[in-house]
Every structure is written in structure tokens, then in C-alpha cells.
Design a protein around this motif. Structure first.
Motif, PDB file in Angstrom:
ATOM      1  N   THR A 273       0.865  -1.189   0.000  1.00  0.00           N
ATOM      2  CA  THR A 273       0.000   0.000   0.000  1.00  0.00           C
ATOM      3  C   THR A 273       0.902   1.239   0.000  1.00  0.00           C
ATOM      4  OG1 THR A 273      -0.119  -0.214   2.375  1.00  0.00           O
ATOM      5  CG2 THR A 273      -1.947  -1.129   1.103  1.00  0.00           C
TER       6      THR A 273
ATOM      7  N   THR B 292       7.563   6.971  11.037  1.00  0.00           N
ATOM      8  CA  THR B 292       6.542   6.366  10.175  1.00  0.00           C
ATOM      9  C   THR B 292       5.167   6.946  10.492  1.00  0.00           C
ATOM     10  OG1 THR B 292       7.818   4.352   9.899  1.00  0.00           O
ATOM     11  CG2 THR B 292       5.433   4.161   9.594  1.00  0.00           C
TER      12      THR B 292
ATOM     13  N   SER C   5       1.470   5.565  -1.163  1.00  0.00           N
ATOM     14  CA  SER C   5       1.300   6.389  -2.367  1.00  0.00           C
ATOM     15  C   SER C   5       2.005   5.784  -3.576  1.00  0.00           C
ATOM     16  CB  SER C   5       1.907   7.780  -2.159  1.00  0.00           C
ATOM     17  OG  SER C   5       1.356   8.406  -1.060  1.00  0.00           O
TER      18      SER C   5
ATOM     19  N   TYR D  84      -5.791  -0.723   5.197  1.00  0.00           N
ATOM     20  CA  TYR D  84      -5.164  -1.172   3.958  1.00  0.00           C
ATOM     21  C   TYR D  84      -6.068  -2.106   3.151  1.00  0.00           C
ATOM     22  CZ  TYR D  84      -0.715   1.013   5.288  1.00  0.00           C
ATOM     23  OH  TYR D  84       0.273   1.907   5.604  1.00  0.00           O
TER      24      TYR D  84
ATOM     25  N   ASN E 129       2.933   9.033   7.718  1.00  0.00           N
ATOM     26  CA  ASN E 129       1.597   8.600   7.308  1.00  0.00           C
ATOM     27  C   ASN E 129       0.490   9.515   7.828  1.00  0.00           C
ATOM     28  OD1 ASN E 129       2.493   6.507   5.711  1.00  0.00           O
ATOM     29  ND2 ASN E 129       2.525   5.041   7.393  1.00  0.00           N
TER      30      ASN E 129
ATOM     31  N   PHE F   4      -2.731  10.446   4.040  1.00  0.00           N
ATOM     32  CA  PHE F   4      -3.529   9.380   4.626  1.00  0.00           C
ATOM     33  C   PHE F   4      -4.225   9.914   5.876  1.00  0.00           C
ATOM     34  CE2 PHE F   4      -0.088   7.155   2.244  1.00  0.00           C
ATOM     35  CZ  PHE F   4      -0.893   6.689   1.230  1.00  0.00           C
TER      36      PHE F   4
ATOM     37  N   PRO G 291       2.721   2.742  -4.988  1.00  0.00           N
ATOM     38  CA  PRO G 291       2.247   1.758  -5.976  1.00  0.00           C
ATOM     39  C   PRO G 291       0.935   2.136  -6.671  1.00  0.00           C
ATOM     40  CG  PRO G 291       1.803   0.952  -3.768  1.00  0.00           C
ATOM     41  CD  PRO G 291       2.515   2.264  -3.607  1.00  0.00           C
TER      42      PRO G 291
ATOM     43  N   HIS H 151      12.343   1.458   6.001  1.00  0.00           N
ATOM     44  CA  HIS H 151      11.475   0.321   6.346  1.00  0.00           C
ATOM     45  C   HIS H 151      10.852  -0.302   5.096  1.00  0.00           C
ATOM     46  CE1 HIS H 151       7.810   3.171   6.931  1.00  0.00           C
ATOM     47  NE2 HIS H 151       7.438   2.334   5.978  1.00  0.00           N
TER      48      HIS H 151
ATOM     49  N   ALA I 104       7.460  -2.884   4.248  1.00  0.00           N
ATOM     50  CA  ALA I 104       6.211  -3.183   4.956  1.00  0.00           C
ATOM     51  C   ALA I 104       6.226  -2.330   6.218  1.00  0.00           C
ATOM     52  CB  ALA I 104       6.072  -4.670   5.221  1.00  0.00           C
ATOM     53  N   PHE I 105       5.967  -2.911   7.394  1.00  0.00           N
ATOM     54  CA  PHE I 105       6.121  -2.130   8.622  1.00  0.00           C
ATOM     55  C   PHE I 105       7.292  -2.680   9.430  1.00  0.00           C
ATOM     56  CE2 PHE I 105       1.619  -0.288   8.517  1.00  0.00           C
ATOM     57  CZ  PHE I 105       2.060   1.026   8.379  1.00  0.00           C
TER      58      PHE I 105
ATOM     59  N   GLY J  19      10.129   2.961   3.090  1.00  0.00           N
ATOM     60  CA  GLY J  19       9.929   4.143   3.930  1.00  0.00           C
ATOM     61  C   GLY J  19      11.168   5.037   3.899  1.00  0.00           C
TER      62      GLY J  19
END
Ligand code: GLP
Length: 228
Positions: free
Chosen positions: A22, A147, A24, A66, A151, A156, A26, A124, A126-127, A120
Motif C-alpha cells: 500500500t 513512520t 502512495s 489497507y 503517514n 492518509f 504503488p 522500512h 512493509a512495517f 519508507g
């Protein structure tokens, strides 16, 4: 290019297992996949997908969840079967069981053929925040202040206080097990992380650098992100 690679994987194997991200970055790739479906007959009817991560405590239909992001950006606009899309459940009562089931489902379909990733600004994936272990698997993690700030810059969440403090995420080892990895990076804000990931040592302080040594890992960056 990322959409072309995903489309190629699906055309080669209509039951392809695709890992998704997820954020911006992709969204243009998902727009192109929708176009390929509508205009060039790309079918997702046999495709299975697994998403990298989900905020803990957000219902799937929450505006910033997500699952909802994926529904709106991609799943509702193509012919994928809903039961073939796997997004971790941020409302799971037993998060350990939810994470274990996610790993089990990936194994049950024979592993991921291609996993699409973002990165990120702190490196990073994923998370998996800095400090994540190379052998980490799907689990609950704490989000870093960086992070949470990234976000809640208005794209978001509107306010850092709204951002969940924890998330469910596929681990570094979960991601590395994919047969092919395609990481996308756009914009100058990713430049430092990208350089460190590619040219620095492979270290847990930059999770994306832990992708070094993967047999088939492609980084796709725009000029701003690469700094050329
Ligand atoms: C988010 C997501 C990651 C994503 C990254 C970059 O926190 N959990 O999967 O790759 O941060 O996001 P963006 O593409 O919006 O810059």
C-alpha cells in the motif's frame, strides 16, 4: 514497468501468487494493472494476492485501512476473486493466530512469485522498522515516530494522534522468501534510504538493505529517488 512485470508473471502463470503493497508509491502501478485488465484482457481470475501489512485496531472498512485501500485501488476494479485476496485483519482478537494463519496460507499456495514493495524514508519495508531482524516473520510491531509522522502528513491520516501505534506486518524473512521482489521508490524523500539500502552494508538498521543477496530483487526508482 512494475505493472508490466506483474502482468508478465500472471500471463506466464494465471494462478500466480502476487505480494502487494500500500502507500502512495504503488498507486500508478495499480492504475496500470486496471487498464491492462480493461483494455488488454489481463485476467486476475486465478491470481492469489497477499498484502504486506495492516494497522492494528483499524476495521477493514476504515478509511485508512489497507484492506479498503486495496479494494478501492485494485480489487474492485479487476476480476480477482475476493477469497483469493489476503490482507491481515487489523481487528483480529488473536493476533498471533492471525499472523500464523497468514504465513500458513502463503505456504499453502506454494509461496509468493513476485512481491511488490515500497520503501519508507527510514528504510522500512512493509512495517519492518529499523532494528527488525533478518529472520523475522509475520508479527505485531510498534510503529516508529517517523513512520507515524510520514503517514499523517495529510495523504492518509490528518493527525499523528489518529495513527495506530502498532501494525501487523509480514517479516523480512517472509518477504525475502518471495521468488522475485520488485521495490518501487519515487521522490527525493526516499533518496537517502534507497542509497543506504543499495550501497550500504546489509544491516538491520536499514531493513531494505536486508534484501541484498536475494537472487531476484529489482529496485525501480525515478530520477528524484536515485538522485541522478
Ligand atoms: C508505509 C507502508 C509501506 C510503504 C511505505 C512507503 O508505512 N507500510 O508498505 O511501502 O510506508 O509509503 P509511501 O509509498 O506512501 O511513501
Amino acid at each position: 514497468m512494475a505493472a508490466t512485470l506483474i502482468a508478465r508473471a500472471i500471463r506466464a502463470r494465471p494462478e500466480a501468487v502476487i505480494g502487494l503493497a500500500t502507500g502512495s508509491t504503488p498507486t500508478r502501478c495499480y492504475g496500470e494493472l486496471v487498464r491492462l485488465h480493461r483494455e488488454e484482457g489481463l485476467s486476475f481470475a486465478g491470481v492469489r494476492t497477499f498484502n504486506l501489512d495492516e494497522y492494528l485496531g483499524l476495521p477493514g472498512d476504515h478509511g485508512q485501512g489497507y484492506r479498503r485501500f486495496m479494494q478501492e485501488q485494485l480489487f474492485e476494479r479487476i476480476d480477482i476473486r475476493p477469497w483469493n485476496t489476503h490482507v491481515l485483519d487489523g481487528m483480529a482478537r488473536d493476533t498471533g493466530a492471525e499472523c500464523a494463519a497468514f504465513e500458513h496460507r502463503i505456504a499453502a499456495v506454494g509461496g509468493v512469485d513476485l512481491w511488490l514493495l515500497g520503501i519508507g524514508a527510514n528504510g522500512h519495508i512493509a512495517f519492518n522498522e529499523p532494528g527488525s531482524a533478518a529472520d523475522s516473520r509475520t508479527r505485531v510491531v510498534d510503529l516508529s515516530a517517523e513512520t507515524i509522522a510520514a503517514n499523517s502528513d495529510g495523504r492518509f491520516f490528518k493527525d499523528p494522534a489518529e495513527v495506530p501505534r502498532q501494525a501487523l506486518t509480514a517479516g523480512i524473512a517472509t518477504i525475502r522468501a518471495a521468488r522475485r521482489i520488485v521495490l518501487l521508490a519515487t521522490g527525493a524523500g526516499k533518496r537517502a534510504a534507497l542509497r543506504t539500502a543499495v550501497e550500504g552494508p546489509s544491516t538491520e538498521s536499514c531493513p531494505a538493505s536486508l534484501l541484498q543477496g536475494h537472487p531476484d530483487c529489482l529496485f525501480l526508482a525515478d530520477r528524484e529517488a536515485w538522485g541522478a
